[in-house]
Write a protein that holds these residues in place. Structure first.
Motif, short mmCIF file in Angstrom:
data_model
loop_
_atom_site.label_atom_id
_atom_site.label_comp_id
_atom_site.label_asym_id
_atom_site.label_seq_id
_atom_site.Cartn_x
_atom_site.Cartn_y
_atom_site.Cartn_z
N TYR A 295 -0.01 2.49 -9.42
CA TYR A 295 -0.94 3.23 -8.56
C TYR A 295 -2.06 3.86 -9.40
N PRO B 108 6.74 2.32 -7.16
CA PRO B 108 6.27 0.93 -7.30
C PRO B 108 7.23 0.06 -8.11
N THR C 284 0.84 -1.20 0.00
CA THR C 284 0.00 0.00 0.00
C THR C 284 0.87 1.25 0.00
N ALA C 285 0.31 2.33 -0.51
CA ALA C 285 1.02 3.61 -0.55
C ALA C 285 1.23 4.14 0.86
N SER D 14 -3.28 0.44 -5.00
CA SER D 14 -2.17 -0.34 -5.55
C SER D 14 -2.76 -1.40 -6.48
N TYR E 173 4.15 -3.24 -9.85
CA TYR E 173 2.75 -2.88 -9.65
C TYR E 173 2.61 -1.39 -9.95
#
Length: 278
Positions: free
Chosen positions: A54, A49, A28-29, A98, A52
């Motif tokens: 965002y 990332p 997660t961010a 994400s 992956y």
């Protein structure tokens, strides 16, 4: 024979999907935060990332969420939401999701996300430093200031840029902070317009001035804008008419004393020379 080919194609396609399907969750961010100056509003986060992407979704409180068209499955860690937050008096939140990179799929039904704090452009954007010009009265006791409105990142329906006076209207005031040059004592003067007058200043003194936007309607702790650069008045040399009679008389007496002393010294020196010659 055809059935064998069809089976082969189905197996190949299934294998391709398998290799392009991501299993498990994504990180997660972190550190999701807003930054906004003169309504130029950015959402930022971390980390960068790897394997992956965002996606940013946002909404005003109580409304449906929307995706920012510029921040879908991106590898960036910043999203410009200036043009999406159209109602600047609404309060917004944003989610940083994400997701898989473009072209990949995932077995997740819902993607993990981190939600931002609440943000209202009207009350939370930082008002940048303005510029200003000034004139000094002939007697040097009044300074007239004209503040120049800073531009914003907003546009009206005719696509014309707006300054902060266009946005805040009568809510916007300007405040001048001033002090005598070399002094630490500060004074303030506020005006509901772009014109500020500093009066009853000490004659013959230089003053240093800064100005800032002042918006009381934004609430305590948010009413102040950034201070401008400092500008100082200059002190004009005094004309003879600006001195008191006592000062002028004293100066005349001093000059006469110097002249008389010089004459006496010169006469004495001449007489000594004449005696030496005799």
């Amino acid at each position: 024979m055809y059935q064998g080919k069809e089976i082969f194609l189905v197996l190949g396609f299934s294998t391709l999907l398998l290799f392009n399907t991501v299993t498990g969750s994504f990180p997660t961010a972190e550190n999701v935060s807003w930054s906004s100056i003169n309504f130029k509003t950015l959402l930022s986060w971390s980390p960068k990332p790897v394997n992956y992407s965002y996606t940013v979704e946002f909404s005003a409180l109580g409304q449906n969420r929307k995706r920012s068209p510029y921040c879908i499955q991106t590898s960036e860690t910043e999203c410009d939401l200036t043009q999406q937050l159209t109602n600047i008096k609404e309060t917004y939140t944003a989610d940083v999701l994400s997701e898989p990179v473009r072209g990949a799929t995932s077995d997740l039904v819902e993607f993990p996300y981190t939600r931002s704090t609440k943000f209202c452009p009207y009350t939370d954007t930082i008002i940048g430093k303005p510029d200003f010009d000034f004139t000094v009265s002939k007697d040097g006791r009044t300074v007239s200031i004209r503040v120049i409105d800073p531009p914003t990142a907003l546009f009206n329906e005719q696509n014309q840029p707006l300054n902060i006076r266009d946005v805040f209207g009568k809510d916007l005031e300007y405040r001048a902070m001033y002090r005598r040059a070399g002094s630490t004592g500060k004074k303030y003067q506020t005006s509901p317009t772009n014109d500020i007058e500093l009066t009853r200043l000490d004659k013959g003194e230089s003053y240093c001035i800064m100005v800032q936007a002042w918006i009381p309607s934004r609430g305590f702790g948010k009413e102040e804008g950034s201070f401008s650069s400092t500008k100082c008045t200059s002190v004009e040399p005094k004309g003879i008419g600006e001195y008191s009679p006592a000062v002028i008389a004293g100066a005349i007496v001093t000059i006469l004393a110097i002249v008389i002393t010089a004459i006496v010294v010169a006469v004495v020196c001449c007489r000594r020379r004449q005696k030496d010659v005799v």
